[in-house]
Structures are given as structure tokens and as C-alpha cells.
Design a protein around this motif. Structure first.
Motif, short mmCIF file in Angstrom:
data_model
loop_
_atom_site.label_atom_id
_atom_site.label_comp_id
_atom_site.label_asym_id
_atom_site.label_seq_id
_atom_site.Cartn_x
_atom_site.Cartn_y
_atom_site.Cartn_z
N ASP A 160 -8.28 12.31 9.24
CA ASP A 160 -8.47 12.91 8.19
C ASP A 160 -7.44 14.79 8.67
N ARG A 161 -6.64 14.87 9.71
CA ARG A 161 -5.77 15.82 9.42
C ARG A 161 -4.35 14.66 8.49
N ALA A 162 -4.22 13.97 8.82
CA ALA A 162 -3.37 13.16 8.34
C ALA A 162 -2.96 13.06 6.50
N GLU A 163 -4.46 12.74 5.91
CA GLU A 163 -4.80 12.85 4.71
C GLU A 163 -4.50 14.16 3.71
N HIS A 164 -4.68 15.19 4.74
CA HIS A 164 -4.43 16.18 3.97
C HIS A 164 -2.61 17.19 4.32
N ASP A 165 -1.81 16.26 4.83
CA ASP A 165 -1.27 16.53 5.42
C ASP A 165 -0.16 15.25 5.61
N LEU A 166 0.44 14.24 4.34
CA LEU A 166 0.78 13.54 5.04
C LEU A 166 2.51 13.43 5.25
N SER A 167 2.57 15.08 5.78
CA SER A 167 4.24 14.85 6.41
C SER A 167 4.21 14.79 7.77
N ARG A 168 2.46 14.62 8.71
CA ARG A 168 1.79 14.05 9.82
C ARG A 168 2.78 12.59 10.36
N LEU A 169 3.03 11.92 9.05
CA LEU A 169 3.37 10.38 9.31
C LEU A 169 4.44 10.06 9.31
N LEU B 252 0.74 -1.06 0.05
CA LEU B 252 0.01 -0.01 0.25
C LEU B 252 0.86 0.96 0.20
N THR B 253 0.50 2.35 -0.59
CA THR B 253 0.80 3.87 -0.53
C THR B 253 0.70 4.04 0.47
N GLN B 254 1.39 5.06 1.22
CA GLN B 254 0.91 5.86 2.08
C GLN B 254 -0.44 6.37 2.51
N PRO B 255 -1.03 6.84 1.47
CA PRO B 255 -2.87 7.41 1.68
C PRO B 255 -3.22 5.90 1.40
N GLN B 256 -2.82 5.47 0.73
CA GLN B 256 -3.30 3.62 0.68
C GLN B 256 -3.82 2.88 2.30
N VAL B 257 -2.64 3.32 2.75
CA VAL B 257 -2.94 2.73 4.47
C VAL B 257 -3.81 4.03 5.25
N LEU B 258 -3.63 5.09 5.00
CA LEU B 258 -5.51 5.91 5.45
C LEU B 258 -6.09 5.41 5.06
N GLU B 259 -6.96 5.21 3.89
CA GLU B 259 -7.50 4.71 3.47
C GLU B 259 -7.84 3.25 4.49
#
Length: 289
Positions: free
Chosen positions: A272-281, A222-229
Motif C-alpha cells: 500500500d505504502r509503495a503504491e502511494h509513493d513510488l519513490s520507496r521502490l 510490467l510498469t512499476q505500478p503493474q509490478v505492485l498490482e
């Protein structure tokens, strides 16, 4: 203390006295797991186990928590486990918690009477790996048990008075099984309603079948966005009142913690916040097992 091979423990057992009562893992064929590969599963001689506890009493002034290693302590004969727990109680009257890993197979071989006796003698909690609630994912990853059996054994442990800590792994189904993995895993947690839920995020270890699949392209991460999804889907479908939820392992990109169901909205807001700002990961280079 005397240890054979690599010793693994849950993060929450960092300050526990760890004594090996078995060596390795009785299953040890999961496609994603690199643990215990350097040793064959074996039941450690009882006299050695009891000697280690005596040695520990001479070393440590106070022992409040004990973890029975390695991967599947519950496969020992019930009478031997009783002796081990009686020894812990005798040598460490200050001890307030004794825990171990457990598999669906080892819980199945224990009668309800045996499990209740283990609880009465001081075994307070077992850690069990669900990994996924999807049978497709479990079969792919060679877990050795269908979801229904894992759920049933978790329910059995809880019914016999043992606290239950269950883990699963984000990303274990890859992109193709993302939705099924998230939703079915949530449903499995709901059915068990364990005291603790722990989420790891998939890391690929050399020497495992999964590593080879990633290398040859037959399994996609998974990509990081997919992990969040996937994490969002899991969180949206969780309904396990009272379960302490932790997604704060070193493998996780995103740290989440709370108690279900009351903190669910706050954890979804964090996603939500992480999805809008991947630097939080957490950066990839900081992740670990």
C-alpha cells in the motif's frame, strides 16, 4: 578450489562451500534465463568432486554449509550422491547444511527411498524454480514442465523429509497474463507449502529469447505500478502457513519479508505504502541479478 565456467548460487548460500558436482543445467532452454549458456550440461567425474572436498578441507578451518553446484546436482546416480554426502560428513563433521538446486525432472527420477536416503546422509534442502503457477506462462517461457508436475515434485521432496525453497518471478507473464500469473503462482505455493518462498522480479538478459521478444515488441514488460498490482494479487491469494516469504533479491523493486500467514497484513500494508509513493521502490539502475 577448481571451477568451470560461471558458477551460480542462491543468495542464502553466500557463505557456503560451493563444489560443482555437475556442470550447467540439464534443461537450459528457459526463455528468460541467461545462466550456464557457455557450457553444456555434464556430470563431473566423481574423483574430481571428491578431490575438491579434500582441497577445501585443507583450506578452510570450518565449513558449516555446503552447496552442490551447478544447476541440477540431483541427476547424478544415487550411489554417487551418497558417496559425495558421506565424504562431506567425514571431512566436515561441523557441517550442518547441504543443499542444491533441483528440477522437477531430477526429483522425478529419484525414488522416494533414494530421496529419504539422501536426507539421512545429510542433504537438508533443495531449491526449485517454479517461476509461475500458470501453464500459459510456463509454456511461453519454455519451462518444460506444467505447474501440476512442479507442484507434485515439490510435494514429493517435502514428503521425503527435504526442506524446500521455491522461487517465482514477478512480471513473467507480462501485462496480458498478470492476474493469472499472480493467482496461479500463489495457488502453487499454497499446494506445496514450502519452507521458503522467494520472489524475484523479471529482468531481461541479452542473449535470451525473451530479450528478442522485448526488442521486437511481442512481449511487454510490467510498469512499476503493474509490478505492485501483481505483487498485491499474489500476496492476497497466498495461504501457506509457516512459509518464510522473501522478496529481497537485488532484482526486486520492493523489499518484502515475513512469515506466512501471520505477516501477510504487514506485507500488504507495505505494498500500500509503495503504491502511494513510488519513490520507496528500488531505482531501475540499482536492480541486478
Amino acid at each position: 578450489m577448481r571451477y568451470y565456467g560461471s558458477v551460480y548460487r542462491p543468495p542464502s548460500e553466500a557463505r557456503s562451500l560451493i563444489v560443482q558436482v555437475t556442470y550447467g543445467c540439464s534443461h537450459n532452454t528457459c526463455a528468460f534465463c541467461s545462466m550456464y549458456k557457455e557450457k553444456r550440461f555434464a556430470v563431473r567425474p566423481l574423483e574430481e568432486v571428491l578431490e575438491d572436498f579434500s582441497i577445501a578441507r585443507g583450506i578452510y578451518r570450518r565449513v558449516e554449509k555446503v552447496f552442490l553446484a551447478d544447476g541440477d546436482a540431483l541427476v547424478r546416480k544415487a550411489k554417487e550422491l551418497y558417496t559425495i554426502l558421506d565424504t562431506v560428513k567425514e571431512l566436515f563433521p561441523e557441517c550442518r547444511q547441504v543443499t542444491c538446486y533441483a528440477s522437477p525432472a531430477s526429483i522425478r527420477i529419484r525414488t522416494e527411498e533414494e530421496l529419504r536416503t539422501l536426507r539421512e546422509k545429510g542433504l537438508t534442502m533443495v531449491y526449485m524454480g517454479l517461476e509461475s503457477g500458470s501453464d500459459e506462462v510456463l509454456t511461453l517461457m519454455r519451462k518444460g514442465h506444467p505447474a501440476a508436475e512442479i507442484i507434485e515434485m515439490g510435494q514429493k521432496a517435502r514428503a521425503c523429509g527435504l526442506a524446500l525453497s521455491v522461487t517465482a518471478i514477478t512480471g513473467l507473464g507480462g501485462p496480458d497474463l498478470l492476474e493469472a500469473h499472480a493467482v496461479k503462482t500463489a495457488e502453487a505455493f499454497n499446494a506445496m507449502n514450502p519452507e521458503y518462498i522467494g520472489m524475484l522480479t523479471l529482468m531481461v538478459e541479452p542473449g535470451t529469447p525473451l530479450y528478442d521478444w522485448v526488442q521486437d515488441g511481442s512481449f511487454r514488460l510490467l510498469t512499476q505500478p503493474q509490478v505492485l498490482e501483481e505483487t498485491r494479487l499474489l500476496m492476497e491469494h497466498l495461504d501457506s502457513p509457516g512459509s518464510v516469504f522473501r522478496m529481497n533479491h537485488a532484482s526486486n523493486y520492493l523489499v518484502l519479508r515475513g512469515t506466512l500467514n501471520g505477516d501477510q497484513k504487514a506485507m500488504l500494508a507495505e505494498i500500500d505504502r509503495a503504491e502511494h509513493d513510488l519513490s520507496r521502490l528500488r531505482p531501475e539502475s540499482w536492480r541486478g541479478l
